[in-house]
Design a protein around this motif. Structure first.
Motif, PDB file in Angstrom:
ATOM      1  N   ILE A 182     -41.577  68.836  66.903  1.00  0.00           N
ATOM      2  CA  ILE A 182     -41.002  69.921  67.708  1.00  0.00           C
ATOM      3  C   ILE A 182     -40.065  69.354  68.770  1.00  0.00           C
ATOM      4  O   ILE A 182     -38.973  69.876  68.998  1.00  0.00           O
ATOM      5  N   LYS A 183     -40.458  68.260  69.398  1.00  0.00           N
ATOM      6  CA  LYS A 183     -39.603  67.621  70.410  1.00  0.00           C
ATOM      7  C   LYS A 183     -38.340  67.045  69.780  1.00  0.00           C
ATOM      8  O   LYS A 183     -37.243  67.173  70.329  1.00  0.00           O
ATOM      9  N   LYS A 184     -38.490  66.416  68.620  1.00  0.00           N
ATOM     10  CA  LYS A 184     -37.316  65.856  67.943  1.00  0.00           C
ATOM     11  C   LYS A 184     -36.349  66.949  67.509  1.00  0.00           C
ATOM     12  O   LYS A 184     -35.135  66.788  67.608  1.00  0.00           O
ATOM     13  N   PHE A 185     -36.890  68.065  67.022  1.00  0.00           N
ATOM     14  CA  PHE A 185     -36.019  69.181  66.650  1.00  0.00           C
ATOM     15  C   PHE A 185     -35.222  69.647  67.862  1.00  0.00           C
ATOM     16  O   PHE A 185     -34.012  69.881  67.772  1.00  0.00           O
ATOM     17  N   LYS A 210     -32.493  67.228  68.704  1.00  0.00           N
ATOM     18  CA  LYS A 210     -31.400  67.305  67.738  1.00  0.00           C
ATOM     19  C   LYS A 210     -30.542  68.548  67.971  1.00  0.00           C
ATOM     20  O   LYS A 210     -29.315  68.485  67.930  1.00  0.00           O
ATOM     21  N   LEU A 211     -31.193  69.664  68.241  1.00  0.00           N
ATOM     22  CA  LEU A 211     -30.449  70.887  68.545  1.00  0.00           C
ATOM     23  C   LEU A 211     -29.536  70.665  69.746  1.00  0.00           C
ATOM     24  O   LEU A 211     -28.348  70.998  69.708  1.00  0.00           O
ATOM     25  N   LYS A 212     -30.073  70.062  70.786  1.00  0.00           N
ATOM     26  CA  LYS A 212     -29.281  69.801  71.990  1.00  0.00           C
ATOM     27  C   LYS A 212     -28.131  68.848  71.693  1.00  0.00           C
ATOM     28  O   LYS A 212     -27.000  69.061  72.140  1.00  0.00           O
ATOM     29  N   GLN A 213     -28.414  67.793  70.936  1.00  0.00           N
ATOM     30  CA  GLN A 213     -27.384  66.812  70.594  1.00  0.00           C
ATOM     31  C   GLN A 213     -26.217  67.470  69.853  1.00  0.00           C
ATOM     32  O   GLN A 213     -25.043  67.245  70.185  1.00  0.00           O
ATOM     33  N   ILE A 214     -26.529  68.296  68.877  1.00  0.00           N
ATOM     34  CA  ILE A 214     -25.478  68.972  68.103  1.00  0.00           C
ATOM     35  C   ILE A 214     -24.734  69.974  68.978  1.00  0.00           C
ATOM     36  O   ILE A 214     -23.500  70.028  68.967  1.00  0.00           O
ATOM     37  N   PHE A 231     -32.714  68.931  61.110  1.00  0.00           N
ATOM     38  CA  PHE A 231     -33.980  68.271  60.790  1.00  0.00           C
ATOM     39  C   PHE A 231     -33.801  66.789  60.462  1.00  0.00           C
ATOM     40  O   PHE A 231     -34.742  66.128  60.040  1.00  0.00           O
ATOM     41  N   ASP A 232     -32.601  66.265  60.655  1.00  0.00           N
ATOM     42  CA  ASP A 232     -32.339  64.849  60.419  1.00  0.00           C
ATOM     43  C   ASP A 232     -32.414  64.123  61.761  1.00  0.00           C
ATOM     44  O   ASP A 232     -31.480  64.157  62.555  1.00  0.00           O
ATOM     45  N   PHE A 233     -33.536  63.466  61.978  1.00  0.00           N
ATOM     46  CA  PHE A 233     -33.789  62.818  63.270  1.00  0.00           C
ATOM     47  C   PHE A 233     -33.451  61.323  63.263  1.00  0.00           C
ATOM     48  O   PHE A 233     -33.729  60.617  64.225  1.00  0.00           O
TER      49      PHE A 233
END
Length: 83
Positions: A10-13, A16-20, A72-74
């Motif tokens: 959940i944290k990685k998602f 990733k959302l923030k990064q994108i 979902f690609d961490f």
């Protein structure tokens, strides 16, 4: 059936959302307006505080103009998530 909550995932998602989102120069407020998901919900998702729905993930991908699988690609996340 036991409810499973993978906090690391959940944290990685959220990361990733923030990064994108930031990579596309879009603010949380702008994403909120585009997706009709509240800004506070987006913030909580990015902080890994909520287990977002598949529908929200699909909506984020659509408005960020990325393949949903990218969320979902961490593999390129630099920091390890602290538990």
């Amino acid at each position: 059936m036991k409810y499973l909550k993978d906090e690391d995932f959940i944290k990685k998602f959220g990361q990733k959302l923030k990064q994108i989102r930031e990579g596309k120069g879009i603010s949380q407020e702008q994403l909120s307006l585009l997706t009709e998901v509240s800004q506070s919900q987006i913030a909580r998702t990015e902080l890994g505080q909520v287990n977002t729905s598949i529908s929200h993930a699909s909506t984020y991908a659509k408005f960020l103009k990325v393949n949903p699988m990218e969320l979902f690609d961490f593999t390129d996340l630099k920091e390890k998530v602290k538990k």
